[in-house]
Design an enzyme around this catalytic site. Sequence first.
Site, mmCIF file in Angstrom:
data_model
loop_
_atom_site.group_PDB
_atom_site.id
_atom_site.type_symbol
_atom_site.label_atom_id
_atom_site.label_comp_id
_atom_site.label_asym_id
_atom_site.label_seq_id
_atom_site.Cartn_x
_atom_site.Cartn_y
_atom_site.Cartn_z
ATOM 1 N N SER A 266 5.062 -1.267 2.687
ATOM 2 C CA SER A 266 4.583 0.111 2.646
ATOM 3 C C SER A 266 5.758 1.072 2.901
ATOM 4 O O SER A 266 5.989 1.480 4.033
ATOM 5 C CB SER A 266 3.487 0.310 3.692
ATOM 6 O OG SER A 266 3.087 1.656 3.705
ATOM 7 N N SER B 160 0.802 -1.216 0.000
ATOM 8 C CA SER B 160 0.000 0.000 0.000
ATOM 9 C C SER B 160 0.834 1.265 0.000
ATOM 10 O O SER B 160 1.987 1.271 0.423
ATOM 11 C CB SER B 160 -0.913 -0.011 1.228
ATOM 12 O OG SER B 160 -1.471 1.266 1.436
ATOM 13 N N GLY B 161 0.213 2.363 -0.438
ATOM 14 C CA GLY B 161 0.828 3.681 -0.391
ATOM 15 C C GLY B 161 0.647 4.350 0.962
ATOM 16 O O GLY B 161 1.123 5.462 1.168
ATOM 17 N N ASP B 162 -0.077 3.704 1.870
ATOM 18 C CA ASP B 162 -0.223 4.257 3.216
ATOM 19 C C ASP B 162 -0.176 3.083 4.207
ATOM 20 O O ASP B 162 0.279 2.001 3.848
ATOM 21 C CB ASP B 162 -1.521 5.091 3.305
ATOM 22 C CG ASP B 162 -1.410 6.232 4.311
ATOM 23 O OD1 ASP B 162 -0.914 5.989 5.422
ATOM 24 O OD2 ASP B 162 -1.813 7.357 3.990
ATOM 25 N N ASP B 163 -0.634 3.303 5.446
ATOM 26 C CA ASP B 163 -0.514 2.246 6.448
ATOM 27 C C ASP B 163 -1.186 0.949 5.984
ATOM 28 O O ASP B 163 -2.284 0.981 5.428
ATOM 29 C CB ASP B 163 -1.186 2.698 7.752
ATOM 30 C CG ASP B 163 -0.559 3.972 8.307
ATOM 31 O OD1 ASP B 163 0.668 4.144 8.181
ATOM 32 O OD2 ASP B 163 -1.308 4.801 8.862
#
Length: 479
Positions: free
Chosen positions: A296, A262-265
Site C-alpha cells: 500500500s 490496496s489504495g488505502d490502509d
Amino acid sequence: MSLYSKNSQLNILVIFSILILVGSLSLPIAESRNVQILKRKTTIDYPAISCRKHTAVLTEFGGVGDGKTLNTKAFQSAIANLSQHASDGGAQLIVPPGKWLTGSFNLTSHFTLFLQEGAVLLASQNEADFPIIDILPSYGREQNFSDGRYASLIIGMNLTDVVITGNNGTIDGQGAPWWEKYKKGLFKATRPFLIEILHTSQLQISNITLTNSPSWHVHPIYCSNVVIEGVTILAPVEVPNTDGINPDSCTNVRIEDVYIVSGDDCIAIKSGWDQYGIKYGMPTQHLVIRRLTCISPDSATIALGSEMSGGIQDVRAEDITAINTQSAVRIKTAPGRGGYIKDIFVRRMTLKTMKYVFWVSGAYKTHVDNGYDPNALAEINNINYRDIVAENVNITGSLSGFEKDPFTGFCISNATITLSETAKKVQWNCTYIEGVSNNVTPKPCDLLPQKDTRCSFPEDKLPIETVPMKTCSFKKLFL
Ligand SMILES: *[C@@H]1O[C@H](CO)[C@@H](O)[C@H](O)[C@H]1NC(C)=O
Ligand SMILES: *[C@@H]1O[C@H](CO)[C@@H](O)[C@H](O)[C@H]1NC(C)=O
Ligand SMILES: *[C@@H]1O[C@H](CO)[C@@H](O)[C@H](O)[C@H]1NC(C)=O
Ligand SMILES: *[C@@H]1O[C@H](CO)[C@@H](O)[C@H](O)[C@H]1NC(C)=O
Ligand SMILES: *[C@@H]1O[C@H](CO)[C@@H](O)[C@H](O)[C@H]1NC(C)=O
Ligand SMILES: *[C@@H]1O[C@H](CO)[C@@H](O)[C@H](O)[C@H]1NC(C)=O
Ligand SMILES: *[C@@H]1O[C@H](CO)[C@@H](O)[C@H](O)[C@H]1NC(C)=O
Ligand SMILES: *[C@@H]1O[C@H](CO)[C@@H](O)[C@H](O)[C@H]1NC(C)=O
Ligand SMILES: *[C@@H]1O[C@H](CO)[C@@H](O)[C@H](O)[C@H]1NC(C)=O
C-alpha cells in the site's frame, strides 16, 4: 466444455488408479475404499465454525451466471427461503462457477455463502442496485454526505453465525465508475463497501478473493467473535479509500493469512468518530492479526484510527510483511476524537521499501462536523514494537503526541532499520511522547532512552484463537 468435466476426468483417473492399486487386496476392503474415494471426490469439503443441514444452489432460485443477467432477486429470494432453516440446522447457498452479476443483498443467520472455484460475484455498476441505508450511529453524518450511505454489496445485519467462504471464489466490486465519480466530488452519499456485517456474533470470512470494491472491502462493525482468514484482497494502489479490512467497534477478532494490495490502509482498526463515537462508546478490543502481507504505497500496513473514539485496546499483530508501503503499524488521532489506544503489541515485522517504519500522529484533523469537543484528547499508552527488520526506509520514526496530553508507554526493541539512498537526514522526530528502546538502529530520539528490556507481547491466547473449525461438505453431484 462442461463445468465439471475437468474434475470428472480427474475422478475417473483417480478411481481407475485406485482400482489397479487395490487389485491385489481382498474384495470387501477394495470396495469400501472405492466408496470412500468416490465420496471424497464428489463432495467439496471446507473448514467452518458451523456446518449446515440444508443446501441449495443459486440456480434453483433463477440465478444466471452469464455476467449480464442481474441476480439480485435470485440472491434475495434464495436467502429469504433459506432463512426458514435458521432454527433447523441452518443452510448453505452454493454459488457455482460462472459470473453472477448482482446488486446489494442481505444475509441471514446460521447461513453459509459458498463461492466455488471459478465463481465470481460481479457487483452491479448501477447505483440504483444499492439502496440508501441508515447512517452508522458511531459515525454521525457519514463523511458529511447529506444523503447518507449506499448499502454494501453483501450486508449482514443483527445476525448470528454467518460464514462467507469458498474455494477461492471471487467477489469483484467493479469499482471503477464509483472511484471516478468520487474523485470528481459528485457523490451525495458514501460509496458502498463490498461486505459490511453489523451487530453480528460468530462471523467467518475465509478462502475468497475480494477485488475492486467501490470503497472499503470488509467492514465488520459492532460484531464479536470474528474470524477472517485465507483472504486475498486486490485493488489498484492509486484508487481512493479501498481499505482492505476495517474491524470497527468489534470484540474478539482474528485475522490470519491475508494478502492485501490496496489504495488505502491494508487493515484499519476503528471505533467511531468524534462526539458520535464517544457517545456510542463501543471499542475494538481483543484483536489478533497474523501473517498479513501488505502492499500500500500511500497508506499503512495496519492503521489504528483515525476514527477511534470508542477506544482500541489489546491488539496483537505478528508476522507482518509489508512491501512498498507508506508505514507499518500507524497510530492516528486528533483533538476531538477522545477515546484511547492502549495495549498494542507488535512483533516480527519484515518491511521492504517504506516511507516510515514508526509513525504516530495526533494531528489527523478530519472531523464529522463542527460539534466535536477540541478538549476530548485520546489516551495513548502501552504501545510495544519488537523484532523488526526494515530495508530501504526514508524515515525511521515520527512520533508526536499532544502537548497537553503526551502519548506514553512506547517500547521499541530489537529493530534494525536500513536506510534508502533518499533517506531523510533526521531519522527520528519525537515530540510529546514517553517511552524506552533497546537495540534499535538508527539510534532513537532522546525521548526513547535505552533500557535493557524486551518489549512485551502477551503469552496467553485469546479465546478467538482457539475457535474449533469443523469440516463441512456438500455433494458436488448435487449440482
Ligand atoms: C422455498 O421454501 C419452500 C418452503 O420451505 C419450498 O417449498 C420451496 O420449494 C422453496 N423455493 C425454492 C425456489 O426452492
Ligand atoms: C437489508 O435488511 C435491512 C434491515 O432489515 C433493510 O433495511 C434493507 O432494506 C435490506 N436490504 C436489502 C437490499 O434487502
Ligand atoms: C440491530 O441491533 C441494533 C443494536 O441492538 C439496533 O439498534 C437496531 O435497531 C437493529 N436493527 C435491525 C434492523 O433490527
Ligand atoms: C486466490 O486467488 C487469487 C486471485 O486469483 C490469487 O492471487 C491467490 O493466490 C489465490 N489463493 C489461493 C490460496 O489459491
Ligand atoms: C483456506 O485457506 C487456508 C489458509 O490459507 C488454507 O490453509 C486452507 O487449506 C484453505 N481451505 C480451502 C478449503 O481452500
Ligand atoms: C522515499 O523518498 C523518495 C524521495 O522523496 C521517494 O521518491 C520515495 O517514493 C520514498 N519512498 C517511499 C516508500 O515512500
Ligand atoms: C466535514 O465538515 C467539516 C465542517 O464543515 C469540515 O471541516 C470537514 O472537512 C468535512 N469532512 C469531510 C470528510 O468532508
Ligand atoms: C530480533 O528480531 C529478529 C527478526 O524478527 C529475530 O530473528 C531475532 O531472533 C530477534 N532477536 C532477539 C534477541 O529476540
Ligand atoms: C517534527 O514533528 C513536528 C510535529 O509533528 C513537526 O512540527 C516538525 O516539523 C517535525 N520536524 C522535522 C525536522 O521533521
